[in-house]
Scaffold this motif. Structure first.
Motif, mmCIF file in Angstrom:
data_model
loop_
_atom_site.group_PDB
_atom_site.id
_atom_site.type_symbol
_atom_site.label_atom_id
_atom_site.label_comp_id
_atom_site.label_asym_id
_atom_site.label_seq_id
_atom_site.Cartn_x
_atom_site.Cartn_y
_atom_site.Cartn_z
ATOM 1 N N GLY A 29 6.304 22.740 23.095
ATOM 2 C CA GLY A 29 6.396 22.940 24.050
ATOM 3 C C GLY A 29 5.408 21.707 24.655
ATOM 4 O O GLY A 29 5.485 21.284 25.444
ATOM 5 N N ASP A 30 4.187 21.478 24.017
ATOM 6 C CA ASP A 30 2.865 20.183 24.244
ATOM 7 C C ASP A 30 3.831 18.914 24.069
ATOM 8 O O ASP A 30 4.447 18.664 23.113
ATOM 9 N N VAL A 31 3.283 17.998 24.879
ATOM 10 C CA VAL A 31 3.800 16.707 24.379
ATOM 11 C C VAL A 31 2.946 15.749 23.552
ATOM 12 O O VAL A 31 1.799 15.830 24.590
ATOM 13 N N ILE A 32 3.465 14.968 23.124
ATOM 14 C CA ILE A 32 1.923 14.254 21.879
ATOM 15 C C ILE A 32 2.814 13.045 21.709
ATOM 16 O O ILE A 32 3.577 12.551 22.301
ATOM 17 N N GLU A 33 1.669 12.208 22.190
ATOM 18 C CA GLU A 33 1.789 10.082 21.701
ATOM 19 C C GLU A 33 1.220 10.196 20.277
ATOM 20 O O GLU A 33 -0.353 9.888 20.348
ATOM 21 N N PRO A 34 1.924 10.278 19.315
ATOM 22 C CA PRO A 34 1.125 9.421 17.901
ATOM 23 C C PRO A 34 1.117 8.567 17.471
ATOM 24 O O PRO A 34 -0.029 7.521 16.518
ATOM 25 N N GLY A 35 0.605 7.616 18.022
ATOM 26 C CA GLY A 35 0.436 5.950 18.676
ATOM 27 C C GLY A 35 1.030 5.314 18.375
ATOM 28 O O GLY A 35 1.450 3.705 18.250
ATOM 29 N N ASP A 36 2.965 5.226 17.944
ATOM 30 C CA ASP A 36 3.954 4.275 18.612
ATOM 31 C C ASP A 36 4.232 4.030 19.474
ATOM 32 O O ASP A 36 4.938 3.335 20.232
ATOM 33 N N GLY A 37 3.927 4.303 20.651
ATOM 34 C CA GLY A 37 4.152 3.962 22.204
ATOM 35 C C GLY A 37 4.420 4.821 22.409
ATOM 36 O O GLY A 37 5.558 4.620 24.184
ATOM 37 N N PHE A 38 5.568 5.693 22.128
ATOM 38 C CA PHE A 38 6.346 6.783 22.903
ATOM 39 C C PHE A 38 6.270 8.193 22.739
ATOM 40 O O PHE A 38 4.797 8.135 21.943
ATOM 41 N N TYR A 40 6.405 12.523 22.240
ATOM 42 C CA TYR A 40 7.296 13.262 21.290
ATOM 43 C C TYR A 40 7.115 15.005 22.039
ATOM 44 O O TYR A 40 5.515 15.002 22.408
ATOM 45 N N CYS A 41 8.116 15.724 22.137
ATOM 46 C CA CYS A 41 8.004 16.987 22.413
ATOM 47 C C CYS A 41 7.576 17.870 21.021
ATOM 48 O O CYS A 41 8.283 17.573 19.985
ATOM 49 N N VAL A 42 6.551 18.178 20.621
ATOM 50 C CA VAL A 42 6.386 19.147 19.766
ATOM 51 C C VAL A 42 8.251 21.151 20.132
ATOM 52 O O VAL A 42 7.791 21.411 20.906
ATOM 53 N N VAL A 43 8.381 20.511 19.045
ATOM 54 C CA VAL A 43 9.681 21.624 19.414
ATOM 55 C C VAL A 43 9.414 23.097 18.088
ATOM 56 O O VAL A 43 10.100 23.944 19.034
ATOM 57 N N LYS A 44 8.737 23.043 17.065
ATOM 58 C CA LYS A 44 8.544 23.746 16.350
ATOM 59 C C LYS A 44 7.555 23.820 15.594
ATOM 60 O O LYS A 44 6.831 22.469 15.266
ATOM 61 N N GLU A 45 6.938 24.458 15.480
ATOM 62 C CA GLU A 45 4.863 24.402 14.048
ATOM 63 C C GLU A 45 5.367 25.167 12.892
ATOM 64 O O GLU A 45 6.191 26.409 12.999
ATOM 65 N N HIS A 46 5.062 24.846 11.529
ATOM 66 C CA HIS A 46 5.783 25.348 10.861
ATOM 67 C C HIS A 46 4.275 25.235 9.374
ATOM 68 O O HIS A 46 3.780 24.274 9.257
ATOM 69 N N LYS A 47 3.657 26.299 9.647
ATOM 70 C CA LYS A 47 1.956 26.735 8.486
ATOM 71 C C LYS A 47 2.850 26.168 7.251
ATOM 72 O O LYS A 47 3.385 27.605 6.706
ATOM 73 N N GLU A 65 10.531 12.759 29.821
ATOM 74 C CA GLU A 65 11.133 13.164 30.019
ATOM 75 C C GLU A 65 11.265 13.356 28.222
ATOM 76 O O GLU A 65 12.154 13.826 27.899
ATOM 77 N N ALA A 66 10.388 13.318 27.334
ATOM 78 C CA ALA A 66 9.936 13.729 26.482
ATOM 79 C C ALA A 66 11.379 15.236 26.479
ATOM 80 O O ALA A 66 11.301 16.115 25.346
ATOM 81 N N VAL A 67 10.022 15.752 27.888
ATOM 82 C CA VAL A 67 10.693 17.819 27.407
ATOM 83 C C VAL A 67 11.717 17.759 28.187
ATOM 84 O O VAL A 67 12.763 18.534 27.271
ATOM 85 N N LEU A 68 12.349 16.837 28.939
ATOM 86 C CA LEU A 68 13.907 16.959 29.200
ATOM 87 C C LEU A 68 14.734 17.077 27.856
ATOM 88 O O LEU A 68 15.667 17.457 27.706
ATOM 89 N N LEU A 69 14.244 15.139 27.291
ATOM 90 C CA LEU A 69 15.209 15.478 25.968
ATOM 91 C C LEU A 69 15.018 17.013 25.293
ATOM 92 O O LEU A 69 16.104 16.823 24.616
ATOM 93 N N ALA A 70 13.626 16.995 24.720
ATOM 94 C CA ALA A 70 14.250 18.792 23.974
ATOM 95 C C ALA A 70 14.965 19.575 24.189
ATOM 96 O O ALA A 70 15.987 19.830 23.500
ATOM 97 N N GLN A 71 14.567 19.630 25.694
ATOM 98 C CA GLN A 71 15.701 20.624 26.491
ATOM 99 C C GLN A 71 17.076 20.331 26.210
ATOM 100 O O GLN A 71 17.959 21.048 25.834
ATOM 101 N N GLN A 72 17.633 18.897 26.762
ATOM 102 C CA GLN A 72 18.946 18.512 26.332
ATOM 103 C C GLN A 72 19.818 18.749 25.130
ATOM 104 O O GLN A 72 20.792 18.919 25.092
ATOM 105 N N TYR A 73 18.668 18.445 23.987
ATOM 106 C CA TYR A 73 18.658 18.101 22.735
ATOM 107 C C TYR A 73 19.051 19.971 22.112
ATOM 108 O O TYR A 73 19.340 20.150 20.464
#
Length: 76
Positions: A29-38, A40-47, A65-73
């Protein structure tokens, strides 16, 4: 420092960052910006044995918008 591997569910190309570091733990549910200018919403975590992998939804221009797109998809 928390280190993560990134897995893109959409928009994967050679310009995408493969790793992400954060001072705070990242959760679904967190939103990150990894350095490419966009954003992304984190939708799953794999240990995994080698660390933690984050699944990211479609790229967006801002955090809302990242959260809305994650919900929409259907990722969240």
């Amino acid at each position: 420092m928390f280190k993560y591997r990134l897995h893109y569910l959409s928009d994967m190309d050679d310009a995408c960052e493969r790793h992400y570091e954060s001072e705070f733990p990242v959760k679904t549910g967190d939103v990150i910006e990894p350095g490419d200018g966009f954003y992304y919403c984190v939708v799953k975590e794999h240990k995994q044995k080698t660390g933690v992998r984050l699944d990211l939804s479609k790229s967006a221009q801002d955090a809302e918008e990242a959260v809305l797109l994650a919900q929409q998809y259907g990722h969240l």
